[in-house]
Design a protein around this motif. Sequence first.
Motif, PDB file in Angstrom:
ATOM      1  N   VAL A  32      -0.352 -12.144 -20.573  1.00  0.00           N
ATOM      2  CA  VAL A  32      -0.815 -11.245 -19.525  1.00  0.00           C
ATOM      3  C   VAL A  32      -0.481  -9.817 -19.905  1.00  0.00           C
ATOM      4  O   VAL A  32       0.654  -9.510 -20.271  1.00  0.00           O
ATOM      5  N   GLU A  33      -1.484  -8.942 -19.815  1.00  0.00           N
ATOM      6  CA  GLU A  33      -1.310  -7.528 -20.142  1.00  0.00           C
ATOM      7  C   GLU A  33      -1.320  -6.705 -18.857  1.00  0.00           C
ATOM      8  O   GLU A  33      -2.187  -6.876 -17.993  1.00  0.00           O
ATOM      9  N   THR A  34      -0.325  -5.818 -18.717  1.00  0.00           N
ATOM     10  CA  THR A  34      -0.310  -4.877 -17.603  1.00  0.00           C
ATOM     11  C   THR A  34      -1.035  -3.606 -18.018  1.00  0.00           C
ATOM     12  O   THR A  34      -0.718  -3.005 -19.045  1.00  0.00           O
ATOM     13  N   VAL A  35      -2.017  -3.197 -17.219  1.00  0.00           N
ATOM     14  CA  VAL A  35      -2.840  -2.027 -17.569  1.00  0.00           C
ATOM     15  C   VAL A  35      -2.834  -1.028 -16.424  1.00  0.00           C
ATOM     16  O   VAL A  35      -2.573  -1.380 -15.261  1.00  0.00           O
ATOM     17  N   HIS A  36      -3.137   0.207 -16.765  1.00  0.00           N
ATOM     18  CA  HIS A  36      -3.231   1.273 -15.761  1.00  0.00           C
ATOM     19  C   HIS A  36      -4.623   1.277 -15.146  1.00  0.00           C
ATOM     20  O   HIS A  36      -5.628   1.214 -15.859  1.00  0.00           O
ATOM     21  N   VAL A  37      -4.698   1.329 -13.812  1.00  0.00           N
ATOM     22  CA  VAL A  37      -5.979   1.416 -13.114  1.00  0.00           C
ATOM     23  C   VAL A  37      -6.267   2.879 -12.817  1.00  0.00           C
ATOM     24  O   VAL A  37      -5.508   3.531 -12.088  1.00  0.00           O
ATOM     25  N   LYS A  38      -7.365   3.400 -13.349  1.00  0.00           N
ATOM     26  CA  LYS A  38      -7.675   4.827 -13.207  1.00  0.00           C
ATOM     27  C   LYS A  38      -8.460   5.115 -11.923  1.00  0.00           C
ATOM     28  O   LYS A  38      -9.387   5.910 -11.908  1.00  0.00           O
ATOM     29  N   ASN A  39      -8.048   4.449 -10.848  1.00  0.00           N
ATOM     30  CA  ASN A  39      -8.702   4.648  -9.552  1.00  0.00           C
ATOM     31  C   ASN A  39      -7.740   4.152  -8.478  1.00  0.00           C
ATOM     32  O   ASN A  39      -7.342   2.990  -8.500  1.00  0.00           O
ATOM     33  N   THR A  67       1.860   1.881 -20.635  1.00  0.00           N
ATOM     34  CA  THR A  67       0.811   0.872 -20.707  1.00  0.00           C
ATOM     35  C   THR A  67      -0.177   1.264 -21.804  1.00  0.00           C
ATOM     36  O   THR A  67      -0.538   2.431 -21.939  1.00  0.00           O
ATOM     37  N   ARG A  68      -0.621   0.248 -22.534  1.00  0.00           N
ATOM     38  CA  ARG A  68      -1.519   0.534 -23.653  1.00  0.00           C
ATOM     39  C   ARG A  68      -2.927   0.882 -23.186  1.00  0.00           C
ATOM     40  O   ARG A  68      -3.590   1.737 -23.766  1.00  0.00           O
ATOM     41  N   TYR A  69      -3.392   0.206 -22.119  1.00  0.00           N
ATOM     42  CA  TYR A  69      -4.790   0.294 -21.735  1.00  0.00           C
ATOM     43  C   TYR A  69      -4.984   0.941 -20.366  1.00  0.00           C
ATOM     44  O   TYR A  69      -4.155   0.795 -19.463  1.00  0.00           O
ATOM     45  N   ASP A  70      -6.142   1.604 -20.228  1.00  0.00           N
ATOM     46  CA  ASP A  70      -6.674   2.016 -18.925  1.00  0.00           C
ATOM     47  C   ASP A  70      -7.825   1.081 -18.578  1.00  0.00           C
ATOM     48  O   ASP A  70      -8.684   0.800 -19.423  1.00  0.00           O
ATOM     49  N   LEU A  71      -7.857   0.626 -17.317  1.00  0.00           N
ATOM     50  CA  LEU A  71      -8.992  -0.169 -16.846  1.00  0.00           C
ATOM     51  C   LEU A  71     -10.059   0.809 -16.363  1.00  0.00           C
ATOM     52  O   LEU A  71      -9.825   1.577 -15.435  1.00  0.00           O
ATOM     53  N   ILE A  72     -11.227   0.772 -16.992  1.00  0.00           N
ATOM     54  CA  ILE A  72     -12.224   1.816 -16.728  1.00  0.00           C
ATOM     55  C   ILE A  72     -13.528   1.301 -16.135  1.00  0.00           C
ATOM     56  O   ILE A  72     -14.205   2.027 -15.405  1.00  0.00           O
ATOM     57  N   THR A  73     -13.901   0.064 -16.462  1.00  0.00           N
ATOM     58  CA  THR A  73     -15.208  -0.435 -16.056  1.00  0.00           C
ATOM     59  C   THR A  73     -15.097  -1.872 -15.585  1.00  0.00           C
ATOM     60  O   THR A  73     -14.318  -2.651 -16.134  1.00  0.00           O
ATOM     61  N   VAL A  74     -15.880  -2.209 -14.553  1.00  0.00           N
ATOM     62  CA  VAL A  74     -15.866  -3.550 -13.959  1.00  0.00           C
ATOM     63  C   VAL A  74     -17.298  -4.074 -13.908  1.00  0.00           C
ATOM     64  O   VAL A  74     -18.227  -3.314 -13.597  1.00  0.00           O
ATOM     65  N   TYR A  75     -17.454  -5.364 -14.160  1.00  0.00           N
ATOM     66  CA  TYR A  75     -18.791  -5.959 -14.095  1.00  0.00           C
ATOM     67  C   TYR A  75     -19.004  -6.627 -12.747  1.00  0.00           C
ATOM     68  O   TYR A  75     -18.234  -7.487 -12.332  1.00  0.00           O
ATOM     69  N   LYS A  76     -20.056  -6.186 -12.060  1.00  0.00           N
ATOM     70  CA  LYS A  76     -20.468  -6.793 -10.793  1.00  0.00           C
ATOM     71  C   LYS A  76     -21.785  -7.520 -11.037  1.00  0.00           C
ATOM     72  O   LYS A  76     -22.788  -6.876 -11.381  1.00  0.00           O
ATOM     73  N   PRO A  77     -21.814  -8.843 -10.872  1.00  0.00           N
ATOM     74  CA  PRO A  77     -23.011  -9.611 -11.257  1.00  0.00           C
ATOM     75  C   PRO A  77     -24.303  -9.115 -10.633  1.00  0.00           C
ATOM     76  O   PRO A  77     -25.356  -9.181 -11.265  1.00  0.00           O
ATOM     77  N   THR A  78     -24.251  -8.610  -9.417  1.00  0.00           N
ATOM     78  CA  THR A  78     -25.480  -8.171  -8.745  1.00  0.00           C
ATOM     79  C   THR A  78     -25.966  -6.798  -9.200  1.00  0.00           C
ATOM     80  O   THR A  78     -27.087  -6.398  -8.883  1.00  0.00           O
TER      81      THR A  78
END
Length: 238
Positions: A32-39, A67-78
Motif C-alpha cells: 500500500v502506497e500513501t500518496v498526497h491528494v492535491k484537492n 510522499t512520492r506521489y500526487d494523486l492527480i486524475t480519477v477515472y469515472k466510468p460515465t
Amino acid sequence: MIYPHITEATFIDRPNRFIAHVHVDGTPDDEVETVHVKNTGRCRELLIPGCRVVLSDEWINNPSRKTRYDLITVYKPTLGWINIDSQVPNKVMREWLESGQESVQKLFPNITYIKPEYIYGDSRVDFYLETNDAKVLVEVKGCTLEVNGVGYFPDAPTERGTKHLRELQGAVAKGFDSYIAFVIAMPGVESVYPNEATDPRFAKAFAQAKSSGVKVLFLLCDVSENEIKFKNAVVSDN
C-alpha cells in the motif's frame, strides 16, 4: 498542461483530505502506497474504493518529499478521466489568457496587463487584467463534481468562495468587469451551477453576484491520464 512522470494505481481509501492509500500498478498485491491528494474537496463521488487513479511522481524533482506521489486524475466510468489537481485551474486559465487565441480576443480584446494573485479589498483575486477599454477581475474555480452531465460547485462548503463572490459584486459597482470562471476539469460537461444543497450561502451569493453584473465564464477542457488542456470558453447566458 502535461504531467511528465505518471503511473496508474487503484484507489483504496482516503483517511483524511490530504492523503490517500493506493495500490500502484506493478507492485506486490499487499503493498500500500500513501500518496498526497492535491484537492481538499470531498470528491466522494470520484474517490470510490477500487477506482482507477493516476499519480504524478514527484520524487524525480523533489526526492526529500514525504510522499512520492500526487494523486492527480480519477477515472469515472460515465465520463472518463477527471483532473482533481486544485492547482490546475489557475494554470489552465493563465495559459489561455496568455495564448492570444481568438476566444481570448473575443472576450478580453487587447490585453495589456495580467496580474495573478491580485489583492483587492480583503481578498486575493486570481487574476487582474487590463485591456484598452476595461479593468477586469477574474476569480477561478475548478469544477470536478458532475451529476447527470451537469457540473456543480462547490462539493464542500466554501466560505472563501462566498467571500470572493461578494468582492466581485462590489467591484462591479466600482466600474470593474468581474468574472467568476469555472475551469471544468472533465470531459462532456459544459456548464456549472451552484451546489445549493451543499452550500446554500454560496448559492445565494452566486445569484446576487450575477444579478449585480458579475459574469460567469466556463472553460471547457479535454482531459486524459496525464494532460489537461483548454478546449473552449463559454460565457453563461443563464
